[in-house]
Design a protein around this motif. Sequence first.
Motif, PDB file in Angstrom:
ATOM      1  N   PRO A   1     -16.833 -28.192 -20.353  1.00 52.47           N
ATOM      2  CA  PRO A   1     -16.505 -27.157 -21.668  1.00 52.47           C
ATOM      3  C   PRO A   1     -15.131 -27.639 -22.198  1.00 52.47           C
ATOM      4  O   PRO A   1     -14.397 -28.380 -21.688  1.00 52.47           O
ATOM      5  CB  PRO A   1     -16.376 -25.999 -20.607  1.00 52.47           C
ATOM      6  N   LYS A   2     -14.741 -26.798 -23.094  1.00 54.26           N
ATOM      7  CA  LYS A   2     -13.240 -26.935 -23.754  1.00 54.26           C
ATOM      8  C   LYS A   2     -12.371 -26.262 -23.203  1.00 54.26           C
ATOM      9  O   LYS A   2     -11.151 -26.863 -23.081  1.00 54.26           O
ATOM     10  CB  LYS A   2     -13.525 -26.521 -25.175  1.00 54.26           C
ATOM     11  N   PHE A   3     -12.507 -25.274 -22.446  1.00 55.76           N
ATOM     12  CA  PHE A   3     -11.674 -24.440 -21.388  1.00 55.76           C
ATOM     13  C   PHE A   3     -12.220 -23.771 -20.324  1.00 55.76           C
ATOM     14  O   PHE A   3     -13.508 -23.228 -20.498  1.00 55.76           O
ATOM     15  CB  PHE A   3     -10.957 -23.489 -22.812  1.00 55.76           C
ATOM     16  N   ARG A   4     -11.755 -23.809 -19.412  1.00 56.81           N
ATOM     17  CA  ARG A   4     -12.209 -23.203 -18.216  1.00 56.81           C
ATOM     18  C   ARG A   4     -11.255 -22.368 -17.264  1.00 56.81           C
ATOM     19  O   ARG A   4      -9.928 -22.936 -17.090  1.00 56.81           O
ATOM     20  CB  ARG A   4     -13.167 -24.104 -17.265  1.00 56.81           C
ATOM     21  N   ILE A   5     -11.367 -21.402 -16.881  1.00 58.43           N
ATOM     22  CA  ILE A   5     -10.466 -20.884 -15.694  1.00 58.43           C
ATOM     23  C   ILE A   5     -11.123 -20.615 -14.308  1.00 58.43           C
ATOM     24  O   ILE A   5     -12.274 -20.255 -14.230  1.00 58.43           O
ATOM     25  CB  ILE A   5     -10.118 -19.256 -16.222  1.00 58.43           C
ATOM     26  N   LEU A   6     -10.584 -21.361 -13.362  1.00 58.02           N
ATOM     27  CA  LEU A   6     -11.171 -21.240 -11.953  1.00 58.02           C
ATOM     28  C   LEU A   6     -10.141 -20.441 -11.248  1.00 58.02           C
ATOM     29  O   LEU A   6      -9.004 -20.393 -11.215  1.00 58.02           O
ATOM     30  CB  LEU A   6     -11.454 -22.765 -11.506  1.00 58.02           C
ATOM     31  N   LYS A   7     -10.873 -19.914  -9.988  1.00 55.59           N
ATOM     32  CA  LYS A   7     -10.288 -19.488  -9.083  1.00 55.59           C
ATOM     33  C   LYS A   7     -10.122 -20.352  -7.926  1.00 55.59           C
ATOM     34  O   LYS A   7     -10.796 -21.356  -7.692  1.00 55.59           O
ATOM     35  CB  LYS A   7     -10.958 -18.231  -8.319  1.00 55.59           C
ATOM     36  N   ILE A   8      -8.894 -20.539  -7.117  1.00 55.05           N
ATOM     37  CA  ILE A   8      -8.524 -21.328  -6.084  1.00 55.05           C
ATOM     38  C   ILE A   8      -9.957 -21.343  -5.157  1.00 55.05           C
ATOM     39  O   ILE A   8     -10.447 -20.296  -4.739  1.00 55.05           O
ATOM     40  CB  ILE A   8      -7.471 -20.885  -5.292  1.00 55.05           C
TER      41      ILE A   8
ATOM     42  N   PRO B   1      -4.394 -24.814  -7.548  1.00 53.87           N
ATOM     43  CA  PRO B   1      -3.334 -24.833  -8.610  1.00 53.87           C
ATOM     44  C   PRO B   1      -2.769 -25.966  -9.156  1.00 53.87           C
ATOM     45  O   PRO B   1      -2.631 -26.217 -10.671  1.00 53.87           O
ATOM     46  CB  PRO B   1      -2.252 -23.951  -8.226  1.00 53.87           C
ATOM     47  N   SER B   2      -2.688 -27.050  -8.442  1.00 54.89           N
ATOM     48  CA  SER B   2      -2.167 -28.384  -8.985  1.00 54.89           C
ATOM     49  C   SER B   2      -3.263 -29.249  -9.817  1.00 54.89           C
ATOM     50  O   SER B   2      -2.749 -30.149 -10.465  1.00 54.89           O
ATOM     51  CB  SER B   2      -1.947 -29.289  -7.829  1.00 54.89           C
ATOM     52  N   GLN B   3      -4.571 -28.732  -9.875  1.00 55.97           N
ATOM     53  CA  GLN B   3      -5.308 -29.454 -10.759  1.00 55.97           C
ATOM     54  C   GLN B   3      -5.328 -28.730 -11.951  1.00 55.97           C
ATOM     55  O   GLN B   3      -6.022 -29.270 -13.161  1.00 55.97           O
ATOM     56  CB  GLN B   3      -6.725 -29.380 -10.051  1.00 55.97           C
TER      57      GLN B   3
ATOM     58  N   GLY C   1     -11.213 -33.273 -24.733  1.00 53.42           N
ATOM     59  CA  GLY C   1     -10.382 -32.841 -23.706  1.00 53.42           C
ATOM     60  C   GLY C   1     -11.022 -31.578 -23.396  1.00 53.42           C
ATOM     61  O   GLY C   1     -11.588 -30.641 -23.812  1.00 53.42           O
ATOM     62  N   THR C   2     -10.818 -31.315 -21.862  1.00 53.93           N
ATOM     63  CA  THR C   2     -11.074 -30.029 -21.420  1.00 53.93           C
ATOM     64  C   THR C   2      -9.857 -29.294 -20.830  1.00 53.93           C
ATOM     65  O   THR C   2      -9.038 -30.212 -20.009  1.00 53.93           O
ATOM     66  CB  THR C   2     -12.297 -30.182 -20.153  1.00 53.93           C
ATOM     67  N   ARG C   3      -9.449 -27.952 -21.103  1.00 58.85           N
ATOM     68  CA  ARG C   3      -8.166 -27.513 -20.406  1.00 58.85           C
ATOM     69  C   ARG C   3      -8.823 -26.625 -19.530  1.00 58.85           C
ATOM     70  O   ARG C   3      -9.558 -25.841 -19.307  1.00 58.85           O
ATOM     71  CB  ARG C   3      -7.651 -26.709 -21.658  1.00 58.85           C
ATOM     72  N   LEU C   4      -8.190 -26.937 -18.224  1.00 54.70           N
ATOM     73  CA  LEU C   4      -8.614 -26.094 -16.925  1.00 54.70           C
ATOM     74  C   LEU C   4      -7.063 -25.376 -16.378  1.00 54.70           C
ATOM     75  O   LEU C   4      -6.202 -26.112 -16.394  1.00 54.70           O
ATOM     76  CB  LEU C   4      -9.187 -27.138 -15.935  1.00 54.70           C
ATOM     77  N   LEU C   5      -7.696 -24.224 -16.148  1.00 56.54           N
ATOM     78  CA  LEU C   5      -6.540 -23.366 -15.591  1.00 56.54           C
ATOM     79  C   LEU C   5      -7.020 -23.140 -13.869  1.00 56.54           C
ATOM     80  O   LEU C   5      -8.135 -22.293 -14.028  1.00 56.54           O
ATOM     81  CB  LEU C   5      -6.304 -22.212 -16.594  1.00 56.54           C
ATOM     82  N   VAL C   6      -6.392 -23.218 -12.841  1.00 57.05           N
ATOM     83  CA  VAL C   6      -6.751 -22.832 -11.684  1.00 57.05           C
ATOM     84  C   VAL C   6      -5.728 -21.616 -11.364  1.00 57.05           C
ATOM     85  O   VAL C   6      -4.602 -22.134 -11.142  1.00 57.05           O
ATOM     86  CB  VAL C   6      -6.741 -24.047 -10.864  1.00 57.05           C
ATOM     87  N   LEU C   7      -6.399 -20.460 -10.899  1.00 57.81           N
ATOM     88  CA  LEU C   7      -5.559 -19.320 -10.575  1.00 57.81           C
ATOM     89  C   LEU C   7      -6.020 -18.895  -9.233  1.00 57.81           C
ATOM     90  O   LEU C   7      -6.952 -18.938  -8.846  1.00 57.81           O
ATOM     91  CB  LEU C   7      -5.617 -18.244 -11.789  1.00 57.81           C
TER      92      LEU C   7
END
Lengths: 112, 113
Positions: free
Chosen positions: A8-15, A83-85, A106-112
């Motif tokens: 995807p273009k953007f994704r939020i993941l949980k730890i 989170p380091s990813q 690019g894919t922007r990934l946020l790990v919370l």
Amino acid sequence: NAGVTQTPKFRILKIGQSMTLQCAQDMNHNYMYWYRQDPGMGLKLIYYSVGAGITDKGEVPNGYNVSRSTTEDFPLRLELAAPSQTSVYFCASSYLGVETQYFGPGTRLLVL
Amino acid sequence: AQSVSQHNHHVILSEAASLELGCNYSYGGTVNLFWYVQYPGQHLQLLLKYFSGDPLVKGIKGFEAEFIKSKFSFNLRKPSVQWSDTAEYFCAIRGGSQGNLIFGKGTKLSVKP
């Protein structure tokens, strides 16, 4: 000719969650690459492939896996997100290793 | 080990000013050199590259770079910048047979209109 596409273009993941970043190219390129881009750090190579069925580690492979079953596709797998990813991930391809690399959006990934 | 240094983290210029971004590399063998540009919110695009031959290479959008082997440098230049040149610029080298690029940390260019 779409070039290199990423989803995807953007994704939020949980730890601890897992996901696959997709990359495809329609230029019949043999070589494909995965980079991550962190602010102020440039791009670092995660994995690369010189052809279907052949992959190798780059500079920062820990926490990632790849496969290359076809010439066109080179997915990147995160098994246990940390989170380091959190980063922007770019896929690239080139016809040969000595040719110019073409990058995906690019894919922007946020790990919370 | 191969490495690339871009000494300027952030450069701020007014329109029509001349630009030179520094790039130095460390590698003992034959090297291919690249400059990529990343406009805000976009992916990397190739500006220019050097493989062999004339050490002064011209790229897109009026950019050029000079390979100076004795100084291990590949500086990017443009005589007159425009607001649309605002972007991040990455120098990269390739010294191995697998095609892996080694990137510098990038230089942000801000051009004031």
